[in-house]
Scaffold this active site. Structure first.
Site, PDB file in Angstrom:
ATOM      1  N   ASN A  12       0.865  -1.181   0.000  1.00  0.00           N
ATOM      2  CA  ASN A  12       0.000   0.000   0.000  1.00  0.00           C
ATOM      3  C   ASN A  12       0.901   1.230   0.000  1.00  0.00           C
ATOM      4  OD1 ASN A  12      -1.792   2.067   0.534  1.00  0.00           O
ATOM      5  ND2 ASN A  12      -2.160   1.467   2.666  1.00  0.00           N
ATOM      6  N   LYS A  14       0.091   4.299  -0.253  1.00  0.00           N
ATOM      7  CA  LYS A  14      -0.541   5.500   0.324  1.00  0.00           C
ATOM      8  C   LYS A  14      -0.328   6.695  -0.620  1.00  0.00           C
ATOM      9  CE  LYS A  14       0.343   3.512   4.801  1.00  0.00           C
ATOM     10  NZ  LYS A  14       0.273   3.649   6.225  1.00  0.00           N
ATOM     11  N   HIS A  97      -9.386   1.040   5.394  1.00  0.00           N
ATOM     12  CA  HIS A  97      -8.074   1.304   5.988  1.00  0.00           C
ATOM     13  C   HIS A  97      -8.246   2.289   7.138  1.00  0.00           C
ATOM     14  CE1 HIS A  97      -3.931   2.580   6.525  1.00  0.00           C
ATOM     15  NE2 HIS A  97      -3.580   1.476   5.874  1.00  0.00           N
ATOM     16  N   GLU A  99      -6.613   4.749   8.061  1.00  0.00           N
ATOM     17  CA  GLU A  99      -6.427   6.167   7.713  1.00  0.00           C
ATOM     18  C   GLU A  99      -7.705   6.732   7.088  1.00  0.00           C
ATOM     19  OE1 GLU A  99      -2.721   5.666   5.569  1.00  0.00           O
ATOM     20  OE2 GLU A  99      -1.804   5.066   7.457  1.00  0.00           O
ATOM     21  N   GLU A 166      -5.085  -5.009  10.888  1.00  0.00           N
ATOM     22  CA  GLU A 166      -4.011  -4.036  11.067  1.00  0.00           C
ATOM     23  C   GLU A 166      -4.235  -3.272  12.377  1.00  0.00           C
ATOM     24  OE1 GLU A 166      -2.168  -2.774   7.124  1.00  0.00           O
ATOM     25  OE2 GLU A 166      -4.043  -1.662   7.248  1.00  0.00           O
ATOM     26  N   GLY A 172       2.749   2.248  10.643  1.00  0.00           N
ATOM     27  CA  GLY A 172       3.679   3.364  10.457  1.00  0.00           C
ATOM     28  C   GLY A 172       4.426   3.770  11.716  1.00  0.00           C
ATOM     29  N   SER A 207       3.715  -2.151  10.217  1.00  0.00           N
ATOM     30  CA  SER A 207       5.176  -2.120  10.319  1.00  0.00           C
ATOM     31  C   SER A 207       5.848  -3.439   9.936  1.00  0.00           C
ATOM     32  CB  SER A 207       5.616  -1.677  11.718  1.00  0.00           C
ATOM     33  OG  SER A 207       5.164  -0.353  11.966  1.00  0.00           O
TER      34      SER A 207
HETATM   35  C1  PEP Z   1      -0.588   0.118   5.983  1.00  0.00           C
HETATM   36  O1  PEP Z   1      -0.603   1.228   5.483  1.00  0.00           O
HETATM   37  O2  PEP Z   1      -1.541  -0.622   5.772  1.00  0.00           O
HETATM   38  C2  PEP Z   1       0.565  -0.268   6.796  1.00  0.00           C
HETATM   39  C3  PEP Z   1       0.529  -1.422   7.403  1.00  0.00           C
HETATM   40  O3  PEP Z   1       1.618   0.606   6.865  1.00  0.00           O
HETATM   41  P1  PEP Z   1       3.086   0.295   7.500  1.00  0.00           P
HETATM   42  O4  PEP Z   1       3.539  -1.020   6.945  1.00  0.00           O
HETATM   43  O5  PEP Z   1       3.933   1.442   7.066  1.00  0.00           O
HETATM   44  O6  PEP Z   1       2.904   0.222   8.986  1.00  0.00           O
END
Ligand code: PEP
Length: 249
Positions: A12, A14, A97, A99, A166, A172, A207
């Site tokens: 992803n 973003k 998601h 976000e 998640e 992040g 992460s």
């Molecule tokens: C994500 O955006 O779904 C995500 C898991 O980001 P990151 O791997 O940077 O934590």
């Protein structure tokens, strides 16, 4: 595609990625070490979908989008439709998601409309769920996940779906859930999905990187990873794919 492989490793991007650097990313992708066991997918920003569709397909990478509106077309300035995503070559669309939930205030009612629209237009939703730190600390993780998954009640279970668990506190932040937390939560998510009549892949996200991917993919109930930061560079993305391939072997 879909359930034919053991793992899916999805990137992803973003709100990152310009045309030239993203074409170099694709050039730098090496061969999938286990195409029958690991599916690779990339979700770039909308502006790159058409340009990356063919080059990614040539490398065996499935294309996805990061969000969409639920209408097919019309007076919805700034929005993108499921039909447009299909036209650009997408198979997946990320929905729910954290976000989008937290910054754009997307809730269950809107997400149900988006899920239905994705299915009506031949897209496979990659449906994200996850708890905030306060919720985990308060012991309400399962309640939160159950509520987020309740959006799936009454949907046609034969339609394709991938779920991504998640934990919001791991996205992040460089913090990952422990293998115990991952196995325990994935077991709950699979159980809840079964209660809703579904059997589908549940990815872990938060992460994930080249260093921790192998131990996370080895956790019970984990069927792949949704990767943010570490998917922006072809070498770290491929290292995560290689880690999944080792676990699958
Ligand atoms: C994500 O955006 O779904 C995500 C898991 O980001 P990151 O791997 O940077 O934590």
């Amino acid at each position: 595609m879909g359930d034919s492989t053991q793992f899916v490793i999805a990137g992803n991007w973003k709100m990152n990625g310009m045309l030239e650097e993203s074409l170099s990313f694709v050039d730098n992708l090496t061969e999938n070490p286990a195409p029958n066991a690991v599916e690779m997918a990339i979700m770039p920003p909308y502006t790159l979908l058409h340009s990356l569709s063919k080059p990614l397909a040539e490398k065996g990478v499935v294309l996805g989008a990061q969000s969409m509106y639920f209408e097919k077309s019309g007076a919805f300035t700034g929005s993108i439709s499921p039909l447009m995503l299909r036209d650009a070559g997408c198979h997946y669309v990320i929905l729910g998601h954290s976000e989008r939930r937290d910054i754009m205030h997307e809730g269950n009612a809107l997400l149900r409309k988006k899920l239905d629209a994705a299915w009506e237009n031949g897209l496979e939703p990659m449906f994200c769920i996850g708890e905030h730190l306060e919720e985990r600390e308060a012991g309400t993780t399962n309640e939160v996940l159950k509520n987020q998954l309740s959006v799936l009640a009454g949907t046609d279970v034969s339609l394709p779906l991938t779920v991504a668990y998640e934990p919001v506190w791991a996205i992040g932040t460089g913090k990952t859930a422990s293998p115990e937390q991952v196995s325990e939560t994935h077991a709950f998510v699979h159980q809840e999905l079964a209660r809703l009549g579904r059997k589908c892949r549940v990815l872990y996200g938060g992460s994930v990187n080249a260093g921790n991917a192998e131990s996370l993919m080895a956790c019970e109930g984990v069927d792949g990873a949704l990767v943010g930061g570490a998917s922006l560079k072809a070498d770290s993305f491929m290292e995560i794919v290689a880690a999944a391939a080792r676990v699958a072997a």
